[in-house]
Write a protein that holds these residues in place. Structure first.
Motif, PDB file in Angstrom:
ATOM      1  N   PHE A 115       0.755  -1.166   0.040  1.00 16.69           N
ATOM      2  CA  PHE A 115       0.041   0.083  -0.076  1.00 16.69           C
ATOM      3  C   PHE A 115       0.889   1.399  -0.196  1.00 16.69           C
ATOM      4  CE2 PHE A 115      -2.673   3.328   2.093  1.00 16.69           C
ATOM      5  CZ  PHE A 115      -3.753   3.135   1.440  1.00 16.69           C
ATOM      6  N   ARG A 116       2.079   1.305   0.843  1.00 15.97           N
ATOM      7  CA  ARG A 116       2.790   2.447   1.025  1.00 15.97           C
ATOM      8  C   ARG A 116       3.475   2.585  -0.425  1.00 15.97           C
ATOM      9  NH1 ARG A 116       7.742   3.959   0.913  1.00 15.97           N
ATOM     10  NH2 ARG A 116       8.596   1.566   0.737  1.00 15.97           N
ATOM     11  N   LYS A 117       3.999   1.602  -1.009  1.00 11.71           N
ATOM     12  CA  LYS A 117       4.420   1.798  -2.665  1.00 11.71           C
ATOM     13  C   LYS A 117       3.686   2.303  -3.436  1.00 11.71           C
ATOM     14  CE  LYS A 117       8.417  -1.698  -1.848  1.00 11.71           C
ATOM     15  NZ  LYS A 117       8.970  -2.930  -2.669  1.00 11.71           N
ATOM     16  N   LEU A 118       2.260   1.854  -3.428  1.00 15.64           N
ATOM     17  CA  LEU A 118       1.252   2.196  -4.195  1.00 15.64           C
ATOM     18  C   LEU A 118       1.272   3.783  -4.164  1.00 15.64           C
ATOM     19  CD1 LEU A 118      -0.917   1.764  -6.297  1.00 15.64           C
ATOM     20  CD2 LEU A 118      -2.417   1.273  -4.527  1.00 15.64           C
ATOM     21  N   ALA A 119       0.920   4.096  -2.688  1.00 11.51           N
ATOM     22  CA  ALA A 119       0.588   5.741  -2.353  1.00 11.51           C
ATOM     23  C   ALA A 119       1.793   6.347  -2.908  1.00 11.51           C
ATOM     24  CB  ALA A 119       0.598   5.693  -0.977  1.00 11.51           C
ATOM     25  N   ALA A 120       3.178   5.750  -3.014  1.00  9.90           N
ATOM     26  CA  ALA A 120       4.117   6.583  -3.183  1.00  9.90           C
ATOM     27  C   ALA A 120       4.367   6.826  -4.580  1.00  9.90           C
ATOM     28  CB  ALA A 120       5.644   6.039  -2.665  1.00  9.90           C
ATOM     29  N   SER A 121       3.801   5.849  -5.624  1.00  2.42           N
ATOM     30  CA  SER A 121       4.267   5.762  -7.034  1.00  2.42           C
ATOM     31  C   SER A 121       2.982   6.655  -7.778  1.00  2.42           C
ATOM     32  CB  SER A 121       3.946   4.444  -7.642  1.00  2.42           C
ATOM     33  OG  SER A 121       2.566   3.928  -7.433  1.00  2.42           O
ATOM     34  N   LEU A 122       1.897   7.478  -7.207  1.00  5.68           N
ATOM     35  CA  LEU A 122       0.789   8.042  -7.778  1.00  5.68           C
ATOM     36  C   LEU A 122       0.871   9.308  -7.602  1.00  5.68           C
ATOM     37  CD1 LEU A 122      -2.158   5.860  -6.263  1.00  5.68           C
ATOM     38  CD2 LEU A 122      -1.072   5.697  -8.268  1.00  5.68           C
ATOM     39  N   ASP A 123       0.245  10.058  -8.473  1.00  3.37           N
ATOM     40  CA  ASP A 123       0.158  11.639  -8.457  1.00  3.37           C
ATOM     41  C   ASP A 123      -1.528  11.822  -8.143  1.00  3.37           C
ATOM     42  OD1 ASP A 123       2.703  12.515  -9.398  1.00  3.37           O
ATOM     43  OD2 ASP A 123       2.344  11.288 -11.047  1.00  3.37           O
ATOM     44  N   MET A 124      -2.375  11.085  -8.410  1.00  2.00           N
ATOM     45  CA  MET A 124      -3.696  11.443  -8.188  1.00  2.00           C
ATOM     46  C   MET A 124      -4.285  10.179  -8.068  1.00  2.00           C
ATOM     47  SD  MET A 124      -6.353  13.501 -10.466  1.00  2.00           S
ATOM     48  CE  MET A 124      -6.579  14.762  -9.191  1.00  2.00           C
ATOM     49  N   VAL A 125      -5.481  10.240  -7.470  1.00  2.00           N
ATOM     50  CA  VAL A 125      -6.576   8.893  -7.313  1.00  2.00           C
ATOM     51  C   VAL A 125      -7.824   9.434  -7.534  1.00  2.00           C
ATOM     52  CG1 VAL A 125      -6.974   9.223  -4.870  1.00  2.00           C
ATOM     53  CG2 VAL A 125      -7.367   7.053  -5.876  1.00  2.00           C
ATOM     54  N   ILE A 126      -8.445   8.815  -8.655  1.00  5.30           N
ATOM     55  CA  ILE A 126      -9.925   9.227  -9.016  1.00  5.30           C
ATOM     56  C   ILE A 126     -10.757   7.832  -8.460  1.00  5.30           C
ATOM     57  CG2 ILE A 126     -11.429   9.389 -10.880  1.00  5.30           C
ATOM     58  CD1 ILE A 126      -9.233  10.576 -12.673  1.00  5.30           C
ATOM     59  N   ASN A 127     -11.667   8.555  -7.370  1.00  8.68           N
ATOM     60  CA  ASN A 127     -12.479   7.455  -6.757  1.00  8.68           C
ATOM     61  C   ASN A 127     -13.931   7.330  -7.430  1.00  8.68           C
ATOM     62  OD1 ASN A 127     -13.306   5.115  -5.060  1.00  8.68           O
ATOM     63  ND2 ASN A 127     -14.514   6.677  -4.296  1.00  8.68           N
ATOM     64  N   SER A 128     -14.087   6.279  -8.317  1.00  8.14           N
ATOM     65  CA  SER A 128     -15.543   6.389  -8.742  1.00  8.14           C
ATOM     66  C   SER A 128     -16.094   4.974  -8.539  1.00  8.14           C
ATOM     67  CB  SER A 128     -15.241   6.483 -10.366  1.00  8.14           C
ATOM     68  OG  SER A 128     -14.929   5.187 -10.994  1.00  8.14           O
ATOM     69  N   ALA A 129     -15.782   4.442  -7.573  1.00 11.43           N
ATOM     70  CA  ALA A 129     -16.454   3.221  -7.015  1.00 11.43           C
ATOM     71  C   ALA A 129     -17.426   3.677  -6.379  1.00 11.43           C
ATOM     72  CB  ALA A 129     -15.354   2.010  -6.328  1.00 11.43           C
ATOM     73  N   ALA A 130     -18.585   2.696  -6.418  1.00  9.64           N
ATOM     74  CA  ALA A 130     -20.000   3.002  -5.314  1.00  9.64           C
ATOM     75  C   ALA A 130     -20.687   1.898  -5.591  1.00  9.64           C
ATOM     76  CB  ALA A 130     -20.510   4.449  -5.737  1.00  9.64           C
ATOM     77  N   SER A 131     -21.682   1.914  -4.645  1.00 10.53           N
ATOM     78  CA  SER A 131     -23.013   1.185  -4.915  1.00 10.53           C
ATOM     79  C   SER A 131     -24.159   2.337  -5.261  1.00 10.53           C
ATOM     80  CB  SER A 131     -23.200   0.445  -3.590  1.00 10.53           C
ATOM     81  OG  SER A 131     -24.773  -0.051  -3.788  1.00 10.53           O
ATOM     82  N   VAL A 132     -24.489   1.902  -6.374  1.00  9.20           N
ATOM     83  CA  VAL A 132     -25.675   3.017  -6.981  1.00  9.20           C
ATOM     84  C   VAL A 132     -26.921   2.271  -6.521  1.00  9.20           C
ATOM     85  CG1 VAL A 132     -24.128   4.252  -8.481  1.00  9.20           C
ATOM     86  CG2 VAL A 132     -25.286   2.248  -9.213  1.00  9.20           C
ATOM     87  N   ASN A 133     -27.074   1.315  -5.659  1.00  8.05           N
ATOM     88  CA  ASN A 133     -28.394   0.865  -5.470  1.00  8.05           C
ATOM     89  C   ASN A 133     -29.061   1.503  -4.476  1.00  8.05           C
ATOM     90  OD1 ASN A 133     -30.462  -0.838  -4.716  1.00  8.05           O
ATOM     91  ND2 ASN A 133     -29.369  -2.664  -4.189  1.00  8.05           N
ATOM     92  N   PHE A 134     -30.196   2.209  -4.927  1.00 10.83           N
ATOM     93  CA  PHE A 134     -30.888   3.091  -4.036  1.00 10.83           C
ATOM     94  C   PHE A 134     -31.466   2.526  -2.795  1.00 10.83           C
ATOM     95  CE2 PHE A 134     -32.048   6.069  -7.984  1.00 10.83           C
ATOM     96  CZ  PHE A 134     -30.808   6.360  -8.117  1.00 10.83           C
ATOM     97  N   ARG A 135     -31.774   1.318  -3.025  1.00  9.62           N
ATOM     98  CA  ARG A 135     -32.266   0.568  -1.679  1.00  9.62           C
ATOM     99  C   ARG A 135     -31.120  -0.621  -1.462  1.00  9.62           C
ATOM    100  NH1 ARG A 135     -37.269   1.767  -0.950  1.00  9.62           N
ATOM    101  NH2 ARG A 135     -37.849  -0.201   0.123  1.00  9.62           N
ATOM    102  N   GLU A 136     -30.112  -0.088  -1.115  1.00 11.04           N
ATOM    103  CA  GLU A 136     -28.856  -1.135  -0.788  1.00 11.04           C
ATOM    104  C   GLU A 136     -29.319  -1.275   0.894  1.00 11.04           C
ATOM    105  OE1 GLU A 136     -26.908  -3.598  -1.075  1.00 11.04           O
ATOM    106  OE2 GLU A 136     -25.637  -2.606  -2.561  1.00 11.04           O
ATOM    107  N   GLU A 137     -28.711  -2.493   1.296  1.00 13.44           N
ATOM    108  CA  GLU A 137     -28.575  -2.638   2.777  1.00 13.44           C
ATOM    109  C   GLU A 137     -27.519  -1.606   3.248  1.00 13.44           C
ATOM    110  OE1 GLU A 137     -27.643  -7.072   3.306  1.00 13.44           O
ATOM    111  OE2 GLU A 137     -28.298  -7.004   1.082  1.00 13.44           O
ATOM    112  N   LEU A 138     -28.103  -1.016   4.494  1.00 17.39           N
ATOM    113  CA  LEU A 138     -27.447   0.102   4.955  1.00 17.39           C
ATOM    114  C   LEU A 138     -25.940  -0.240   5.142  1.00 17.39           C
ATOM    115  CD1 LEU A 138     -27.380   2.880   6.032  1.00 17.39           C
ATOM    116  CD2 LEU A 138     -28.326   2.201   8.169  1.00 17.39           C
ATOM    117  N   ASP A 139     -25.509  -1.465   5.890  1.00 14.36           N
ATOM    118  CA  ASP A 139     -24.264  -1.891   6.201  1.00 14.36           C
ATOM    119  C   ASP A 139     -23.508  -1.879   5.008  1.00 14.36           C
ATOM    120  OD1 ASP A 139     -25.716  -4.025   5.251  1.00 14.36           O
ATOM    121  OD2 ASP A 139     -24.373  -5.176   6.836  1.00 14.36           O
ATOM    122  N   LYS A 140     -23.885  -2.505   3.879  1.00 17.10           N
ATOM    123  CA  LYS A 140     -23.158  -2.546   2.610  1.00 17.10           C
ATOM    124  C   LYS A 140     -23.009  -0.964   1.854  1.00 17.10           C
ATOM    125  CE  LYS A 140     -24.471  -7.146   1.349  1.00 17.10           C
ATOM    126  NZ  LYS A 140     -25.234  -8.097   0.451  1.00 17.10           N
TER     127      LYS A 140
END
Length: 511
Positions: A115-140
């Motif tokens: 993880f440390r090496k990954l962080a050091a190798s980057l200039d930017m992170v674009i986070n587009s991961a999401a659950s777009v289920n409008f009625r998802e279980e709250l914990d998920k």
């Protein structure tokens, strides 16, 4: 809006600022993530490297393997394969790096040193991961839309110069009404304490939600547990001013990052309802059935003719390529400018509004005139109108019709007729869609994107052409009637043609 001729002396600030940079993208198995990846490969050839965080699965435990089998095969890359197949494969080989990890696991499930090496190798992170289920279980929903951002923040803690771009949604607005600007959103419901720095303090709220989740888990199991966690999510979202669990947990995620990345480079990009591409990589390109499309499909299959909605309300739809361009413009700015917090909304409602009534009328006119051209969407010519009515009338009609039909169905089954009434099934489909999407078809707000348009103007003439974000270029009649319906028919409802980079290389060697 007609495109202006380009000044031959214009230069691209975006291409200059992204040259040699290394960017981590999450969520590239999703619709928007694929379009961002495709545009970077095609339009930013001098980028240093694109790192993809991909969860392994049973079929493909390794991220690189899953990338080749599930992402590289997508029709989103057809243009690249057609225009420059060798260049595309070379780029994939040399500058796409796959990281096997899970966004919801601590440190993405990576060993601390990795993880440390990954962080050091980057200039930017674009986070587009999401659950777009409008009625998802709250914990998920909390895990993927809120808590996983601790990992994104940790990358920035381990690399002080890292810029973070969070893909959120305009609908973190919740139940607020009026003109919605590119700023931190105030909850429309029960009060949540606000810090002097502007963000909302959510730690105590999240602990409270955890306690409620634990209580539900202690009392239920199996399918009943799932339902109770869905109900809990909707109830808590409503309590604090949101219509669904998705938008509530995305708002919580914004607050987490605003606090964790105080003084650092954080850009939040909020799209409205993302739909098929206006132009790139191909007009109408889409993957899966999105918010508005579920209703369009139900109408096309003659399951829905009545829906709760406000015909005069502005339904804010934005093509996916404009969203991808906004992300890339904002990423370039974050890499070049002094670190601070920025919020941009990618939307159409303030600059080129289309009402729900116009949206419906365009789609109905096209379906009646040219239904045969959309053979995967329409099985026959629609004969009934699609009507939007106020919620009270909708509930009265659906509830009033369903009760006698239910009784009729029970009598028929007692007489040995086991087949459920088709009209009853259609009413249930209508009611289910209305429960999920009804909030979005009765809008009482206008999303503004003044800051995004100002960003595009600052980036200059060439970048305005290369990475357009202005919704004023959309002709809604053409887009809805000719581009979007055709895209649904071609891409979302037909089996995609499978293409394998590996098989292509094998054929080349054999030749």
């Amino acid at each position: 809006m007609a495109k202006q001729p380009l000044n031959p002396n214009a230069s691209s600030r975006v291409l200059e600022q992204l040259r040699g940079k290394h960017v981590l993208i999450t969520g590239t198995t999703g619709f928007l993530g694929k379009v961002v990846l495709e545009k970077l490969i095609r339009a930013v050839p001098d980028i240093g490297g694109i790192h993809l965080l991909i969860r392994g699965n049973k079929r493909h435990p390794d991220a690189r393997e899953r990338f080749f089998e599930e992402i590289a095969t997508s029709s989103v890359f057809d243009r690249l394969r057609q225009d420059d197949p060798d260049g595309f494969e070379t780029f994939i080989d040399e500058r796409v790096f796959c990281v096997t990890g899970e966004v919801t696991e601590p440190l993405f499930g990576l060993p601390a040193e990795r993880f440390r090496k990954l962080a050091a190798s980057l200039d930017m992170v674009i986070n587009s991961a999401a659950s777009v289920n409008f009625r998802e279980e709250l914990d998920k929903a909390l895990a993927i839309n809120t808590r996983c951002l601790d990992n994104v923040a940790e990358l920035a803690r381990q690399n002080a110069s890292l810029a973070v771009l969070q893909v959120s949604t305009c609908y973190v607005n919740g139940m607020n009404s009026g003109q919605i600007t590119e700023s931190v959103i105030k909850p429309a419901g029960e009060a949540i304490p606000r810090s002097t720095d502007g963000y909302y303090e959510i730690d105590e709220l999240v602990r409270l939600l955890d306690d409620k989740i634990a209580d539900v888990r202690s009392r239920y199991s199996g399918k009943q547990l799932e339902k109770k966690l869905v109900d809990l999510g909707i109830r808590e979202a409503n309590r604090y001013g949101w219509s669904d669990t998705y938008t509530f947990t995305k708002w919580l995620g914004e607050q987490l990052l605003l606090k964790a990345l105080s003084g650092r480079a954080l850009t939040i990009v909020r799209p409205s309802i993302i739909e098929s591409a206006l132009e790139e990589p191909a007009p109408g390109w889409i993957e899966g059935v999105k918010v508005a499309d579920a209703i369009i499909l139900a109408y096309a299959r003659e399951k829905v003719t009545l829906f709760p909605g406000k015909r005069s309300g502005t339904i804010d739809v934005i093509p996916v390529d404009l969203v991808a361009n906004a992300i890339i413009l904002a990423a370039a700015e974050a890499l070049a400018e002094a670190p601070r917090h920025r919020i941009y909304q990618c939307c159409s409602g303030s600059s080129n509004p289309v009402t729900l009534g116009q949206f419906i009328d365009h789609l109905m006119a096209e379906s009646k005139a040219n239904y045969a051209a959309y053979d995967q969407l329409f099985y026959r010519q629609p004969t009934k109108p699609f009507m939007a009515v106020n919620r009270r009338l909708f509930d009265a009609v659906v509830g009033g019709v369903r009760l006698p039909l239910t009784l009729t169905g029970k009598v028929l089954r007692m007489l040995g007729h086991d087949r459920e009434l088709k009209i009853l099934r259609n009413l249930d489909t209508t009611r289910s869609l209305a429960t999920i999407f009804g909030f979005y078809t009765a809008p009482d707000y206008i999303f503004r994107n003044d800051e995004l348009l100002a960003l595009a103007a600052r980036m200059g003439e060439l970048d305005t052409m290369l990475f357009p974000v202005d919704a004023r270029q959309i002709d809604w009649a053409t887009y809805l009637r000719k581009i979007h319906l055709a895209g649904l028919n071609r891409y979302a409802l037909k089996e995609r043609k499978v293409y394998s980079l590996r098989s292509a290389k094998a054929r080349k060697k054999a030749a």
